[in-house]
Design a protein around this motif. Sequence first.
Motif, PDB file in Angstrom:
ATOM      1  N   UNK A   1      34.540  41.825  49.370  1.00 25.08           N
ATOM      2  CA  UNK A   1      35.281  40.993  48.888  1.00 25.08           C
ATOM      3  C   UNK A   1      35.993  40.286  49.617  1.00 25.08           C
ATOM      4  N   UNK A   2      36.424  39.735  50.763  1.00 29.23           N
ATOM      5  CA  UNK A   2      36.541  38.800  51.355  1.00 29.23           C
ATOM      6  C   UNK A   2      35.386  38.064  51.708  1.00 29.23           C
ATOM      7  N   UNK A   3      34.288  38.469  51.745  1.00 32.57           N
ATOM      8  CA  UNK A   3      33.291  36.917  52.142  1.00 32.57           C
ATOM      9  C   UNK A   3      33.495  35.998  50.435  1.00 32.57           C
TER      10      UNK A   3
ATOM     11  N   UNK B   1      38.099  39.725  62.154  1.00 31.26           N
ATOM     12  CA  UNK B   1      38.829  40.423  62.089  1.00 31.26           C
ATOM     13  C   UNK B   1      39.612  40.796  61.382  1.00 31.26           C
ATOM     14  N   UNK B   2      41.329  39.516  60.722  1.00 36.31           N
ATOM     15  CA  UNK B   2      41.755  39.144  60.031  1.00 36.31           C
ATOM     16  C   UNK B   2      41.464  39.790  58.284  1.00 36.31           C
ATOM     17  N   UNK B   3      39.913  39.252  58.192  1.00 36.55           N
ATOM     18  CA  UNK B   3      39.052  39.638  56.712  1.00 36.55           C
ATOM     19  C   UNK B   3      39.736  40.488  55.689  1.00 36.55           C
TER      20      UNK B   3
ATOM     21  N   UNK C   1      43.570  41.476  51.222  1.00 37.65           N
ATOM     22  CA  UNK C   1      44.972  41.674  50.907  1.00 37.65           C
ATOM     23  C   UNK C   1      45.902  40.922  50.254  1.00 37.65           C
ATOM     24  N   UNK C   2      46.124  39.738  50.667  1.00 36.89           N
ATOM     25  CA  UNK C   2      46.979  39.043  51.243  1.00 36.89           C
ATOM     26  C   UNK C   2      46.839  37.880  49.402  1.00 36.89           C
ATOM     27  N   UNK C   3      45.598  37.479  49.049  1.00 35.64           N
ATOM     28  CA  UNK C   3      45.165  36.916  47.816  1.00 35.64           C
ATOM     29  C   UNK C   3      46.154  38.572  46.716  1.00 35.64           C
TER      30      UNK C   3
ATOM     31  N   UNK D   1      51.547  43.045  53.666  1.00 28.92           N
ATOM     32  CA  UNK D   1      52.563  43.672  54.333  1.00 28.92           C
ATOM     33  C   UNK D   1      52.286  44.901  54.780  1.00 28.92           C
ATOM     34  N   UNK D   2      51.882  45.752  53.857  1.00 31.02           N
ATOM     35  CA  UNK D   2      51.172  47.210  54.103  1.00 31.02           C
ATOM     36  C   UNK D   2      50.652  47.275  54.758  1.00 31.02           C
ATOM     37  N   UNK D   3      49.404  46.381  54.458  1.00 27.27           N
ATOM     38  CA  UNK D   3      47.896  46.603  55.261  1.00 27.27           C
ATOM     39  C   UNK D   3      47.552  45.934  55.829  1.00 27.27           C
ATOM     40  N   UNK D   4      48.842  45.556  56.812  1.00 24.76           N
ATOM     41  CA  UNK D   4      48.818  44.425  58.195  1.00 24.76           C
ATOM     42  C   UNK D   4      49.770  45.913  58.384  1.00 24.76           C
ATOM     43  N   UNK D   5      50.443  46.209  57.978  1.00 22.96           N
ATOM     44  CA  UNK D   5      51.773  47.393  59.111  1.00 22.96           C
ATOM     45  C   UNK D   5      51.283  48.480  59.007  1.00 22.96           C
TER      46      UNK D   5
END
Lengths: 640, 92
Positions: free
Chosen positions: A439-441, A452-454, A459-461, A468-472
């Motif tokens: 999905x990131x690709x 690392x941030x893929x 999730x941001x899109x 926010x939740x995924x990052x937290x």
Amino acid sequence: MIYEVSNLAIIIFLFIVGLVLGLSFYFARKTKSASGYYAAGGNIHWAVNGIAFAGDYLSAASFLGICGMIAYSGYDGFLYSIGYLAGWVVALFLVAEPLKKLGKYTFADALDAKFNSKHIKLAASISTLIVSVFYLIPQMVGAGDLVVPLLGLPHWLGVMIVGSIVIFIVATAGMTSTTYVQFIKGAMLVIFSSLLTVYILRNGLSLTPNENYHKFVQLEASVANDTAITISDPAYVIKTKIIADKLTFVKVEKDGNTGWFKLNHTEGKTILSEMLFITVTADGTKLYNGAPKSDKKFFQVGHLSKIIVDGVEVDKTGPVGPFEFVKTIEKSEIVRFAKKAFTDGQDKVTVWYQNPTSGEDIMKPGLLYKISKATGATFWDRLNFLSLMLALFLGTSALPHILIRYYTVPSQRAARKSTIVAISAIGFFYILTLFMGLGSMINGVLDVESSNMSAPLLAKTFGIGLFSIISAIAFATVLGTVSGLIVASSGAIAHDFIDKYLQVEMTDKGKVKAGKIAAISVGIFAIILGILFKGMNVSFLVGLAFAVAASANLPAILFLLFWKKTTAKGIAWSIIVGIISSIGIILFSPSMYERYGLVPKDAPIPLDNPGIISIPLAVITLIVVSQLTHKDNSAKDLNK
Amino acid sequence: MLHEPASKVGTDKAADKKARLGVIMFIAYTLVYSGFVVIGLTNPELMGLQLISGQNLAIIYGFGLIVLAIVMGFIYNYFCTKMEDKMNKTNL
């Protein structure tokens, strides 16, 4: 990359960190004894412990590293998911129950339970410390990477925040709070990764990842006499041409702005394709696509160039099922971004050029680990692949912070059930990594500076809330894993080394105090390393930790459990040989040579993954030394 | 005294049998895992072979290894629990 900071992200982040700290306070009041500090009193429910296992195991390497690796290298990243999960089979079938029966607080205790040997205590405590520290570094680096888009803070501050919170957690409550933190985090990680996968599938596949996705410039050109390049559009002027590894890169100027393009010959045409580039000038100034970072000219990438459904080319698919998603990617073509560095006068230039790759190649091994003769794979390339798969398979059950979790449950049956819960949760999560990575690709979210941030950027899109939740959660992932590692490290220093090896007389309270001081020291050390190793690949270091663990610890554990002739000296020497050989091979490997700024081909050992050599070496050492010292065992038996 | 478990573990009469079952299941899984690695090493092109409903061997084998680990875990637990209940009536 410059990211917009969201207030919602900050609120959610503070809430989760607050929750973690609240739990620590709560359990801190309950932790008074050494067994409570190191092993949560041996009273954690197996289901909670199983999810906590998953929480421990699904570290920054799994969530950030594997998703990133799949996003950049396709199926080769998924090899890590397969290998990491397969490693649990060794843990469940061979190690879980016998180890639970043998141990008290730490891995060294288990190894030493039969012999009461000073050699084992020393070797096992050194091994625990080394593996834990190697595992700690990528977690801290991952934490630093996370806070950049999440909170808009610099990398070093992220490392400091994680380090400080974890020191506080571990120094206050030990294993009980670590277990509950891991339980909550493990559960949330699996739930929200599932949600992210649902979003990916609902979104389907599209040639235009999002409205704001960059439209890459393609310039028609011609080449005369194999050297002189002319661009058809007179508005563009060629300034420089660089050839690096048979690839031609051209610096072009238009209206006072410069850009780097790659020369391609496709279907009888000569095309210049726009690239991303970072220039470091002689005075150290770093320019992103020719401008300062704050100008936000450096964009996120990753898209499909062709979508084929049932043999027909389409622009988008609409929502798809999981199997249809994988099948469609396999039939389609994806534009990946390959990196190349060169110098242009006094400037150091790094470019990322478009590399259209068939879905067929993406969905099978070979893009990262060369194994096919057709792509020029050598004997050493294939040995590297074998070595990686071996270390992943054998490394899991030799990781000290995983091993100590067996002591937190009340019985062998509970240890076994915990492991099965863990395998189920981790296995399910690893299947999701394929969807999150792919999905990131294809969704235009990749930050070429940090793979690392893929997953968080994907999730941001789908909305700032999910991001926010995924990052937290990812941040809590780092918090939890680092906590577990620091407990394991502090156990190695305070319990195995000071208490058992040096035999310093301490009260139960004194032991807890020594553990906390050791935890604080290791935590500070980890903060320093996390800052020093900024920019280093997370998976590389985790792979190293796996290889060292598999070489140093696993032969010792398995022979102790299954070979009666094993002696204390055999175990101790096997651990030492495993540590030295695995670290030695890595230090002289091509990857490390590249990091030293040397030529990778000059590395004396053409192997990045040491397991294939260091694991058999440790096994041979154990057998030979045990045979030579078997009289020690007989003497011990007579004394009993 | 220092070498006792963190929590008391009763005598397990089923331990040897469970260990034997564990070794057998470990060998079985290792063979399947080795098959994956050997295909990767000797005939990597085979990984791209389309098998069931458009999925290639790499996906089916990779997913299969993950699912197999979970399924074997449950099978192992079922038999171990049965052995414990039968052989340790007063223990555990």
